[in-house]
Write an enzyme that holds these catalytic residues in place. Structure first.
Site, PDB file in Angstrom:
ATOM      1  N   ASP A   1       0.843  -1.200   0.000  1.00 30.80           N
ATOM      2  CA  ASP A   1       0.000   0.000   0.000  1.00 30.80           C
ATOM      3  C   ASP A   1       0.878   1.250   0.000  1.00 30.80           C
ATOM      4  O   ASP A   1       1.708   1.441   0.896  1.00 30.80           O
ATOM      5  CB  ASP A   1      -0.894   0.016   1.250  1.00 30.80           C
TER       6      ASP A   1
ATOM      7  N   GLY B   1     -20.001   0.141   9.324  1.00 31.13           N
ATOM      8  CA  GLY B   1     -19.027   1.042   9.943  1.00 31.13           C
ATOM      9  C   GLY B   1     -19.333   1.238  11.424  1.00 31.13           C
ATOM     10  O   GLY B   1     -19.606   0.276  12.150  1.00 31.13           O
TER      11      GLY B   1
ATOM     12  N   ASP C   1     -11.522  -5.530   6.256  1.00 31.83           N
ATOM     13  CA  ASP C   1     -10.733  -6.778   6.250  1.00 31.83           C
ATOM     14  C   ASP C   1     -10.544  -7.282   7.684  1.00 31.83           C
ATOM     15  O   ASP C   1     -10.561  -8.488   7.936  1.00 31.83           O
ATOM     16  CB  ASP C   1      -9.353  -6.530   5.626  1.00 31.83           C
TER      17      ASP C   1
ATOM     18  N   LYS D   1      -6.513  -7.101   0.608  1.00 31.62           N
ATOM     19  CA  LYS D   1      -7.633  -7.495   1.473  1.00 31.62           C
ATOM     20  C   LYS D   1      -7.458  -8.901   2.047  1.00 31.62           C
ATOM     21  O   LYS D   1      -7.831  -9.170   3.186  1.00 31.62           O
ATOM     22  CB  LYS D   1      -8.945  -7.384   0.693  1.00 31.62           C
TER      23      LYS D   1
ATOM     24  N   ASP E   1      -7.262   6.198  10.348  1.00 28.20           N
ATOM     25  CA  ASP E   1      -7.692   5.900   8.980  1.00 28.20           C
ATOM     26  C   ASP E   1      -8.467   4.588   8.986  1.00 28.20           C
ATOM     27  O   ASP E   1      -8.312   3.780   9.891  1.00 28.20           O
ATOM     28  CB  ASP E   1      -6.538   5.936   7.967  1.00 28.20           C
TER      29      ASP E   1
HETATM   30  O1  RIB Z   1      -9.160  -3.013   2.334  1.00 29.50           O
HETATM   31  C1  RIB Z   1      -7.969  -2.289   2.340  1.00 29.50           C
HETATM   32  C2  RIB Z   1      -7.026  -2.844   1.331  1.00 29.50           C
HETATM   33  O2  RIB Z   1      -7.580  -2.666   0.041  1.00 29.50           O
HETATM   34  C3  RIB Z   1      -5.686  -2.152   1.280  1.00 29.50           C
HETATM   35  O3  RIB Z   1      -4.746  -2.748   2.131  1.00 29.50           O
HETATM   36  C4  RIB Z   1      -5.314  -2.243  -0.194  1.00 29.50           C
HETATM   37  O4  RIB Z   1      -4.216  -3.048  -0.456  1.00 29.50           O
HETATM   38  C5  RIB Z   1      -6.552  -2.763  -0.900  1.00 29.50           C
HETATM   39  O5  RIB Z   1      -6.426  -4.089  -1.175  1.00 29.50           O
END
Ligand code: RIB
Length: 307
Positions: free
Chosen positions: A14, A222, A253, A41, A247
């Site tokens: 990322d 959320g 995930d 994810k 954030d």
């Molecule tokens: O859900 C967040 C993820 O989405 C990030 O880590 C990015 O890599 C994308 O896959």
């Protein structure tokens, strides 16, 4: 160790930039920070499940560059079995370009790289790990054919399946009835149910997805928590947590991975969903996807204070 949770996983590095407001078409903004952190994810959910105490194994395809080593090092630190991770020399790793806004929300563009070639044959090579697991999970960042092969194998061996349908994409007809648990957010739910912006109804959308053969649908909301739908049962709402957000990268995930771990511990639905809500809320209190993902102990301590 025999993994209890197997993740058919995407892996991304990322690249995260903090900017002042959502970028407009044609606009350039200066970013105040830039970070290079682990993501994807699938990998994120696997790390979340491992921190919640599950024994986790991965099936993944990563690239040959240095970012691949970042993933291997992360999984080693988290005690995740990466014996079925294939490294494709000469191919690039998945990369996510992430813009984070002052309220912690974000926009993401993903280039899947080597992960786009994860296929049913590689899943087949992990047959015995899948057959002896308790739960197999995936997101829509990996090719659907690989997910379908894994879920068919899981179903044949009585192993539970969980799909995080992110990013939302049309699913093949044959995949729907192989999904025991589906965890869309509201936007993904409406998209999967084919509801337009002007015709949105959560209960109706949920009923449409259950009718396609999904066992249980958990709609994540959320800070408002989540809502569980199952055929023949009244919907169950589980409250969320309003927290100070750094954030929200990886919060969905974290929810998915924590839910997988809780279901594997055989928690009942309300308990499992409460654990997943708490883990997701805590995960928003640090930078990037994995830094603030909590351990099981942290979730338990926080929940005992929060109620
Ligand atoms: O859900 C967040 C993820 O989405 C990030 O880590 C990015 O890599 C994308 O896959």
């Amino acid at each position: 160790m025999t993994p209890e949770v197997v993740c058919i996983a995407s892996w991304n590095v990322d690249l995260i930039a903090q900017i002042g407001s959502p970028l407009l078409r044609g606009q350039t903004q200066l970013a105040s920070t830039l970070e290079r952190l682990p993501g994807g994810k699938g990998s994120n959910a696997a790390v979340a499940a491992a921190r919640q105490g599950a024994r986790v194994g991965l099936v993944a395809r990563i690239g040959g560059d240095d970012f691949g080593q970042m993933g291997l090092d992360l999984w080693a630190r988290e005690g995740i079995d990466s014996g079925h991770v294939r490294r494709a020399q000469g191919e690039v790793n998945g990369t996510a370009l992430i813009l984070v806004y002052p309220d912690g929300d974000n926009s993401i563009a993903i280039y899947p790289g080597a992960g786009s070639q994860l296929d049913a044959e590689q899943v087949e090579q992990a047959r015995s790990m899948i057959a002896s697991a308790r739960l197999v999970m995936a997101s829509c960042e990996v090719p659907l054919a690989a997910t379908q092969a894994a879920f068919a194998l899981a179903r044949a061996h009585g192993v539970r399946t969980l799909l995080n349908p992110a990013p939302a994409t049309a699913l093949p007809d044959a995949l729907w009835p192989l999904i025991d648990v589906l965890t869309p957010n509201e936007g993904e739910l409406y998209q999967l149910a084919g509801q337009s912006d002007t015709d949105r109804d959560t209960d109706r959308a949920a009923a449409a997805l259950l009718a396609r053969g999904v066992g249980a649908l958990v709609v994540t909301l959320g800070a408002r928590g989540c809502r569980l739908y199952r055929a023949g049962h009244a919907p169950v709402a589980v409250a969320g947590h309003a927290v100070q957000v750094v954030d929200t990268i990886g919060a969905g995930d974290t929810f998915t991975g924590a839910l997988a771990a809780a279901l594997t511990r055989q928690e009942d639905w309300p308990q499992a969903l409460a654990s997943a809500n708490a883990a997701a809320a805590l995960s928003t209190q640090g930078r990037g996807a994995v830094a603030a993902m909590p351990t099981l102990e942290q979730v338990r301590r926080w929940r005992s204070r929060a109620v």
